[in-house]
Design a protein around this motif. Structure first.
Motif, PDB file in Angstrom:
ATOM      1  N   PRO A  89     -51.680 -10.401 -53.459  1.00  0.00           N
ATOM      2  CA  PRO A  89     -50.268 -11.046 -53.858  1.00  0.00           C
ATOM      3  C   PRO A  89     -50.235 -11.939 -55.003  1.00  0.00           C
ATOM      4  O   PRO A  89     -49.166 -12.663 -55.133  1.00  0.00           O
ATOM      5  CB  PRO A  89     -50.232 -11.890 -52.528  1.00  0.00           C
ATOM      6  N   LEU A  90     -51.360 -12.043 -55.839  1.00  0.00           N
ATOM      7  CA  LEU A  90     -50.931 -13.069 -57.063  1.00  0.00           C
ATOM      8  C   LEU A  90     -50.244 -12.580 -57.997  1.00  0.00           C
ATOM      9  O   LEU A  90     -50.134 -11.166 -58.334  1.00  0.00           O
ATOM     10  CB  LEU A  90     -52.399 -13.296 -57.700  1.00  0.00           C
ATOM     11  N   GLY A 118     -60.735  -9.836 -58.362  1.00  0.00           N
ATOM     12  CA  GLY A 118     -61.777  -8.925 -59.067  1.00  0.00           C
ATOM     13  C   GLY A 118     -61.980  -8.971 -60.545  1.00  0.00           C
ATOM     14  O   GLY A 118     -62.709  -8.526 -61.202  1.00  0.00           O
ATOM     15  N   LEU A 119     -60.730  -9.266 -61.361  1.00  0.00           N
ATOM     16  CA  LEU A 119     -60.785  -9.415 -62.838  1.00  0.00           C
ATOM     17  C   LEU A 119     -61.289 -10.601 -63.157  1.00  0.00           C
ATOM     18  O   LEU A 119     -60.840 -11.665 -62.704  1.00  0.00           O
ATOM     19  CB  LEU A 119     -59.207  -9.128 -63.333  1.00  0.00           C
ATOM     20  N   PRO A 120     -62.222 -10.670 -64.029  1.00  0.00           N
ATOM     21  CA  PRO A 120     -62.942 -11.838 -64.477  1.00  0.00           C
ATOM     22  C   PRO A 120     -62.049 -12.880 -65.350  1.00  0.00           C
ATOM     23  O   PRO A 120     -61.128 -12.385 -66.152  1.00  0.00           O
ATOM     24  CB  PRO A 120     -64.115 -11.386 -65.265  1.00  0.00           C
ATOM     25  N   VAL A 121     -62.119 -14.111 -65.081  1.00  0.00           N
ATOM     26  CA  VAL A 121     -61.321 -15.150 -65.876  1.00  0.00           C
ATOM     27  C   VAL A 121     -62.259 -15.197 -67.031  1.00  0.00           C
ATOM     28  O   VAL A 121     -63.233 -15.593 -67.047  1.00  0.00           O
ATOM     29  CB  VAL A 121     -61.279 -16.414 -65.169  1.00  0.00           C
ATOM     30  N   GLU A 122     -61.648 -14.953 -68.321  1.00  0.00           N
ATOM     31  CA  GLU A 122     -62.612 -14.782 -69.569  1.00  0.00           C
ATOM     32  C   GLU A 122     -62.568 -16.227 -70.431  1.00  0.00           C
ATOM     33  O   GLU A 122     -62.811 -15.996 -71.559  1.00  0.00           O
ATOM     34  CB  GLU A 122     -62.169 -13.654 -70.276  1.00  0.00           C
ATOM     35  N   TYR A 123     -62.116 -17.362 -69.812  1.00  0.00           N
ATOM     36  CA  TYR A 123     -61.917 -18.655 -70.496  1.00  0.00           C
ATOM     37  C   TYR A 123     -62.883 -19.690 -69.901  1.00  0.00           C
ATOM     38  O   TYR A 123     -62.158 -20.469 -69.016  1.00  0.00           O
ATOM     39  CB  TYR A 123     -60.673 -18.978 -70.644  1.00  0.00           C
ATOM     40  N   SER A 139     -61.384 -18.456 -53.555  1.00  0.00           N
ATOM     41  CA  SER A 139     -62.971 -18.598 -53.770  1.00  0.00           C
ATOM     42  C   SER A 139     -63.249 -18.162 -55.178  1.00  0.00           C
ATOM     43  O   SER A 139     -62.420 -17.351 -55.588  1.00  0.00           O
ATOM     44  CB  SER A 139     -63.704 -17.984 -52.713  1.00  0.00           C
ATOM     45  N   VAL A 140     -64.370 -18.710 -55.478  1.00  0.00           N
ATOM     46  CA  VAL A 140     -64.682 -18.395 -56.899  1.00  0.00           C
ATOM     47  C   VAL A 140     -66.188 -17.504 -56.675  1.00  0.00           C
ATOM     48  O   VAL A 140     -67.014 -17.851 -56.079  1.00  0.00           O
ATOM     49  CB  VAL A 140     -65.078 -19.396 -57.755  1.00  0.00           C
ATOM     50  N   THR A 141     -66.337 -16.311 -57.487  1.00  0.00           N
ATOM     51  CA  THR A 141     -67.672 -15.809 -57.657  1.00  0.00           C
ATOM     52  C   THR A 141     -67.863 -15.629 -59.001  1.00  0.00           C
ATOM     53  O   THR A 141     -67.131 -15.044 -59.856  1.00  0.00           O
ATOM     54  CB  THR A 141     -67.789 -14.399 -56.801  1.00  0.00           C
ATOM     55  N   ARG A 180     -64.894 -14.774 -61.083  1.00  0.00           N
ATOM     56  CA  ARG A 180     -63.895 -14.217 -60.554  1.00  0.00           C
ATOM     57  C   ARG A 180     -63.095 -15.040 -59.450  1.00  0.00           C
ATOM     58  O   ARG A 180     -63.823 -15.814 -58.816  1.00  0.00           O
ATOM     59  CB  ARG A 180     -64.445 -12.875 -59.921  1.00  0.00           C
ATOM     60  N   LEU A 181     -61.666 -14.711 -59.516  1.00  0.00           N
ATOM     61  CA  LEU A 181     -61.054 -15.547 -58.636  1.00  0.00           C
ATOM     62  C   LEU A 181     -60.624 -14.323 -57.159  1.00  0.00           C
ATOM     63  O   LEU A 181     -60.328 -13.307 -57.647  1.00  0.00           O
ATOM     64  CB  LEU A 181     -59.725 -15.851 -58.926  1.00  0.00           C
ATOM     65  N   LEU A 182     -60.967 -14.680 -55.991  1.00  0.00           N
ATOM     66  CA  LEU A 182     -60.581 -13.815 -54.832  1.00  0.00           C
ATOM     67  C   LEU A 182     -59.713 -14.658 -53.927  1.00  0.00           C
ATOM     68  O   LEU A 182     -59.815 -15.905 -53.593  1.00  0.00           O
ATOM     69  CB  LEU A 182     -61.918 -13.487 -54.033  1.00  0.00           C
TER      70      LEU A 182
END
Length: 543
Positions: A414-415, A455-460, A481-483, A539-541
């Motif tokens: 829902p983001l 599931g999309l990586p935060v690239e910064y 959460s973060v993975t 990644r953010l979940l």
């Protein structure tokens, strides 16, 4: 492929006299043909053209204008589809189906929110840069949008939108408004090559506009408002309630005009034919050269599934279910696909059909008819799939945009993905400033407003923070959460006004998770960013 032995093998003796005669004949024919061949060999009336063998022609270069042709197959899609990602904009229902630029680097669609007061109509825009994640934005509209088109490429890309109040306006690659003109409302828009837009107006006029300036290139008139438009290289075609007419795309000169009855619902280019589908589901095939009727469909078809032309077949959806391939020359049935399925919308590429039902997107091999994949949808489809940035995109009835690609297990989120108003943006930057390290970039670059889905990586990594909007669809407890869970990562939930509600940072450090309590209907901001020198992305979940 077997190799061919070009060496001459004499199996029988040849008499000398016969050999001399053959040699003389060869010399004679060589002398007759030893001259430059004209580009078009002249022939006289009543004579047959020469049957002498000619050199094979060089492979034809695809006409770049075909990328704009109406009703063509999709291109640039992956070999397989395994994942569905749902991008949920702030609440709203669809108004206009998505359109994509020819390069696939921009997708635009229109939503409305009748829960707001006053009614809020807006465009949602996704931009894709090579090697980067999509960036999104929105354009608020002053009136109901009627049509969309995207013209040009790169820095010359132009988004043109027609509004019900008679406004026609264009936006550049950064969504800045370039021009605005007023007049009769435009009911349909089609992108043309060379940075132009074809516009059909309510007063029956048809114009080719310069997308960069909004100025008219040429203007022609119909007997009534156009109900469907199509483009084929060299030609634009408009169908209206009493006829169909074709114009030269360069100067608007009329090629031909044919009478017919009934409003056209969809119009597409099928090679040397035009495929026209009316609101009652009747299919007509007409010659591009003169517009004359050549064949009719053998049954009634679903009007919402526009005719799709691929190679030598025309794909349509019969009203009683499934998809069929028709012979464009005769309208006869060539093959049936998935007759047991009720198709809502459909698209195709050179190898596959994408048949979308109420809750699934079926990928069907065109040659074998076998089901290759079946991907679930959380809401019924609202418009036909389109291709952009290596993905299949589908707008759903709940206003969310689905991306279907080959990227691992599907995750639904829902983001949201739209940046806040400038004053809220500044407040969030101010609240985050004390979390940054000493080598943090200037304040203006502290927060990056990006699209990210589960599931999309935060690239910064490093001191830069990433933020996204979250519109709560239900009340309850959620876990952010973060993975991978290593290093110190700030997780924060902020109110709609930009004030922090809760963070995962305390005296002992920063855990890689944060429990949230959300209230249905409220807007929040989620912020994440590294607090240490760890350079690995994450990644953010949200569960």
């Amino acid at each position: 492929m077997n190799k061919i032995d070009h060496r001459l093998r004499l199996r029988h003796p040849i008499r000398v006299e016969t050999a001399i005669l053959c040699l003389a004949a060869a010399v004679f024919f060589a002398s007759c043909t030893r001259r430059e061949a004209p580009s078009a060999p002249p022939t006289r009336a009543g004579t047959e053209p020469s049957s002498l063998p000619v050199q094979p022609a060089a492979p034809a270069v695809p006409d770049p204008r075909l990328r704009y042709a109406t009703g063509q197959v999709l291109a640039g899609l992956p070999d397989r589809f395994t994942a569905v990602s749902r991008i949920k904009a702030s609440g709203g229902r669809p108004l206009l189906a998505p359109v994509a630029s020819v390069e696939g680097d921009m997708i635009v669609y229109a939503l409305t929110s009748e829960l707001r007061s006053p009614r809020a109509d807006r465009l949602v825009v996704l931009r894709h840069a090579e090697g980067a994640r999509p960036i999104a934005g929105e354009i608020p509209l002053a009136a109901l949008p009627l049509a969309l088109a995207i013209s040009g490429e790169g820095a010359a890309l132009r988004l043109v939108v027609a509004l019900a109040d008679g406004a026609l306006c264009a936006y550049g690659p950064s969504l800045e408004q370039l021009w605005l003109r007023r007049g009769p409302a435009a009911s349909a828009l089609v992108a043309l090559p060379a940075g132009r837009i074809l516009a059909a107006f309510e007063d029956g006029s048809l114009a080719a506009l310069d997308a960069a300036s909004g100025e008219d290139g040429w203007i022609s008139r119909l007997d009534a408002r156009a109900t469907a438009l199509a483009y084929a290289p060299g030609m634009v075609v408009a169908a209206y309630r009493a006829g169909i007419v074709a114009f030269d795309e360069a100067d608007g000169r009329e090629f031909w005009r044919q009478g017919r009855e009934g409003a056209a619902f969809a119009l597409g280019s099928a090679g040397e034919l035009l495929a026209l589908l009316d609101a009652a589901g009747g299919l007509e095939l007409r010659a591009r050269s003169d517009g004359k009727l050549t064949a009719r469909g053998f049954c009634r078809f679903v009007p919402l599934v526009s005719p799709i032309y691929a190679s030598t077949a025309l794909f349509v959806a019969p009203a009683d279910g499934g998809l069929v391939a028709l012979d464009p020359a005769t309208g006869g049935l060539v093959r049936a696909y998935a007759p047991e399925r009720t198709i809502r919308v459909a698209s195709a590429d050179e190898d596959r059909l994408f048949a979308v039902t109420e809750r699934h997107c079926a990928v069907i091999d065109r040659r074998s008819g076998n089901l290759v994949a079946e991907l679930p949808l959380v809401s019924p489809p609202w418009s036909a799939p389109l291709a952009a940035a290596g993905c299949l995109w589908l707008l759903l009835e709940d206003g969310s945009l689905v991306s279907i690609a080959d990227s691992g297990a599907a995750r639904l989120s829902p983001l949201g993905f739209l940046a806040p108003a400038p004053e809220i943006r500044d407040r969030i930057r101010e609240r985050l400033a004390h979390y940054a390290r000493e080598e943090t970039p200037p304040e203006a670059r502290l927060v990056r407003w990006e699209l990210f889905v589960d599931g999309l990586p935060v690239e910064y990594p490093g001191p830069r923070f990433v933020a996204a909007r979250l519109d709560a669809e239900k009340s309850g407890k959620f876990l952010l959460s973060v993975t991978p869970a290593k290093g110190r990562v700030l997780l924060a939930l902020l109110a709609a006004e930009g004030d922090p509600l809760i963070t995962n940072v305390d005296e002992l450090g920063a855990e890689a998770r944060l429990e949230l309590w959300l209230e249905k209907g409220k807007r929040y901001w989620i912020v994440a960013g590294r607090l240490d020198a760890e350079e690995e992305g994450f990644r953010l979940l949200l569960r």
